[in-house]
Design a protein around this motif. Structure first.
Motif, PDB file in Angstrom:
ATOM      1  N   ALA A  92     -33.133   5.104  56.164  1.00 42.99           N
ATOM      2  CA  ALA A  92     -31.850   4.528  56.529  1.00 42.99           C
ATOM      3  C   ALA A  92     -30.785   5.613  56.590  1.00 42.99           C
ATOM      4  CB  ALA A  92     -31.443   3.465  55.507  1.00 42.99           C
ATOM      5  N   MET A  93     -29.715   5.280  57.271  1.00 41.16           N
ATOM      6  CA  MET A  93     -28.558   6.167  57.355  1.00 41.16           C
ATOM      7  C   MET A  93     -27.329   5.408  56.898  1.00 41.16           C
ATOM      8  SD  MET A  93     -29.672   9.058  58.561  1.00 41.16           S
ATOM      9  CE  MET A  93     -28.212   9.877  59.212  1.00 41.16           C
ATOM     10  N   GLY A  94     -26.428   6.117  56.265  1.00 40.71           N
ATOM     11  CA  GLY A  94     -25.210   5.473  55.798  1.00 40.71           C
ATOM     12  C   GLY A  94     -23.984   6.309  56.107  1.00 40.71           C
ATOM     13  N   TRP A  95     -22.848   5.634  56.087  1.00 33.84           N
ATOM     14  CA  TRP A  95     -21.549   6.300  56.193  1.00 33.84           C
ATOM     15  C   TRP A  95     -20.777   6.016  54.909  1.00 33.84           C
ATOM     16  CZ3 TRP A  95     -19.991   9.644  59.915  1.00 33.84           C
ATOM     17  CH2 TRP A  95     -20.674   9.640  61.129  1.00 33.84           C
ATOM     18  N   PHE A  96     -20.203   7.058  54.378  1.00 31.23           N
ATOM     19  CA  PHE A  96     -19.329   6.958  53.216  1.00 31.23           C
ATOM     20  C   PHE A  96     -18.019   7.642  53.567  1.00 31.23           C
ATOM     21  CE2 PHE A  96     -22.048   5.492  49.684  1.00 31.23           C
ATOM     22  CZ  PHE A  96     -23.273   5.521  50.314  1.00 31.23           C
ATOM     23  N   ARG A  97     -17.001   7.382  52.761  1.00 33.29           N
ATOM     24  CA  ARG A  97     -15.732   8.068  52.970  1.00 33.29           C
ATOM     25  C   ARG A  97     -15.123   8.461  51.639  1.00 33.29           C
ATOM     26  NH1 ARG A  97     -12.248   2.987  55.511  1.00 33.29           N
ATOM     27  NH2 ARG A  97     -12.051   1.766  53.576  1.00 33.29           N
ATOM     28  N   LEU A  98     -14.327   9.532  51.716  1.00 40.37           N
ATOM     29  CA  LEU A  98     -13.684  10.072  50.525  1.00 40.37           C
ATOM     30  C   LEU A  98     -12.220  10.304  50.833  1.00 40.37           C
ATOM     31  CD1 LEU A  98     -14.050  11.154  47.641  1.00 40.37           C
ATOM     32  CD2 LEU A  98     -14.499  13.401  48.650  1.00 40.37           C
ATOM     33  N   ALA A  99     -11.379   9.513  50.171  1.00 34.96           N
ATOM     34  CA  ALA A  99      -9.938   9.655  50.322  1.00 34.96           C
ATOM     35  C   ALA A  99      -9.389  10.445  49.138  1.00 34.96           C
ATOM     36  CB  ALA A  99      -9.279   8.280  50.398  1.00 34.96           C
ATOM     37  N   PRO A 100      -8.257  11.113  49.305  1.00 35.34           N
ATOM     38  CA  PRO A 100      -7.685  11.893  48.206  1.00 35.34           C
ATOM     39  C   PRO A 100      -7.480  11.058  46.956  1.00 35.34           C
ATOM     40  CG  PRO A 100      -6.562  12.397  50.250  1.00 35.34           C
ATOM     41  CD  PRO A 100      -7.475  11.241  50.538  1.00 35.34           C
ATOM     42  N   GLY A 101      -7.943  11.558  45.835  1.00 37.74           N
ATOM     43  CA  GLY A 101      -7.756  10.880  44.564  1.00 37.74           C
ATOM     44  C   GLY A 101      -8.691   9.707  44.312  1.00 37.74           C
ATOM     45  N   GLY A 158     -12.914   8.012  44.632  1.00 35.67           N
ATOM     46  CA  GLY A 158     -14.329   8.333  44.665  1.00 35.67           C
ATOM     47  C   GLY A 158     -14.915   8.084  46.044  1.00 35.67           C
ATOM     48  N   ARG A 159     -16.130   8.574  46.246  1.00 37.94           N
ATOM     49  CA  ARG A 159     -16.792   8.377  47.532  1.00 37.94           C
ATOM     50  C   ARG A 159     -17.140   6.897  47.680  1.00 37.94           C
ATOM     51  NH1 ARG A 159     -20.632  13.013  49.889  1.00 37.94           N
ATOM     52  NH2 ARG A 159     -18.856  14.139  49.015  1.00 37.94           N
ATOM     53  N   GLU A 160     -16.691   6.317  48.778  1.00 36.46           N
ATOM     54  CA  GLU A 160     -16.798   4.872  48.998  1.00 36.46           C
ATOM     55  C   GLU A 160     -17.797   4.559  50.093  1.00 36.46           C
ATOM     56  OE1 GLU A 160     -13.797   1.177  50.308  1.00 36.46           O
ATOM     57  OE2 GLU A 160     -13.321   3.249  50.815  1.00 36.46           O
ATOM     58  N   VAL A 209     -12.113  11.546  54.590  1.00 39.73           N
ATOM     59  CA  VAL A 209     -13.201  12.329  55.177  1.00 39.73           C
ATOM     60  C   VAL A 209     -14.423  11.420  55.195  1.00 39.73           C
ATOM     61  CG1 VAL A 209     -14.673  14.352  54.968  1.00 39.73           C
ATOM     62  CG2 VAL A 209     -12.257  14.491  54.315  1.00 39.73           C
ATOM     63  N   TYR A 210     -15.024  11.300  56.360  1.00 40.26           N
ATOM     64  CA  TYR A 210     -16.178  10.429  56.529  1.00 40.26           C
ATOM     65  C   TYR A 210     -17.450  11.268  56.553  1.00 40.26           C
ATOM     66  CZ  TYR A 210     -13.283   6.369  57.399  1.00 40.26           C
ATOM     67  OH  TYR A 210     -12.401   5.320  57.246  1.00 40.26           O
ATOM     68  N   ALA A 258     -25.783   0.990  49.302  1.00 38.67           N
ATOM     69  CA  ALA A 258     -24.351   1.107  49.032  1.00 38.67           C
ATOM     70  C   ALA A 258     -24.046   2.163  47.986  1.00 38.67           C
ATOM     71  CB  ALA A 258     -23.784  -0.240  48.591  1.00 38.67           C
ATOM     72  N   TYR A 259     -25.068   2.798  47.459  1.00 38.43           N
ATOM     73  CA  TYR A 259     -24.898   3.730  46.355  1.00 38.43           C
ATOM     74  C   TYR A 259     -25.191   5.158  46.797  1.00 38.43           C
ATOM     75  CZ  TYR A 259     -25.025  -0.699  43.926  1.00 38.43           C
ATOM     76  OH  TYR A 259     -24.763  -1.989  43.538  1.00 38.43           O
TER      77      TYR A 259
END
Length: 124
Positions: A33-42, A44-46, A93-94, A106-107
């Motif tokens: 599988a492939m996933g996309w996560f994102r990290l916004a300032p301050g 955790g990776r979501e 950042v994605y 999701a993890y």
């Protein structure tokens, strides 16, 4: 080893759209599988979205359900994330990632390989 390269990020106004791409190379046959996560300032990776290579089943975070669409082109070893109705809170950042398990998508711990990330900035 699997290499992942994202592209398609940029600056967009609220309500606009972007499409991210992630090209996978190397031992892609080992990825379920492939996933996309994102990290916004301050923060955790979501988790954002995931897709299983073989059956195309998709999974989404509640925050993007109905606005984002994940898809894949098996022939091109490419996964896409179409993002519509973008909001300033989508700024991050994605990252795309490859998982060697079809569950727990999701993890972050499920994923073995990660791309370098692409910046998405949504202005209000």
């Amino acid at each position: 080893q699997v290499q992942l390269v994202e592209s398609g990020g940029g600056l967009v106004q609220a309500g606009g759209s972007l499409r991210l791409s992630c090209v996978a190379s190397g031992r892609t046959f080992s990825s379920y599988a492939m996933g996309w996560f994102r990290l916004a300032p301050g923060q955790g990776r979501e988790f954002v979205a995931a897709i299983r290579w073989s059956i195309g089943r998709t999974y989404y975070a509640d925050s993007v359900e109905g606005r984002f669409t994940i898809s894949r082109d098996n022939a091109k070893n490419t996964v896409y994330l179409k993002m519509n109705s973008l909001k300033p809170e989508d700024t991050a950042v994605y990252y795309c990632a490859a998982a060697q398990s079809p569950s727990g998508l999701a993890y972050t711990a499920t994923y073995s390989y990660w791309g370098q990330g692409t910046q998405v900035t949504v202005s209000s």
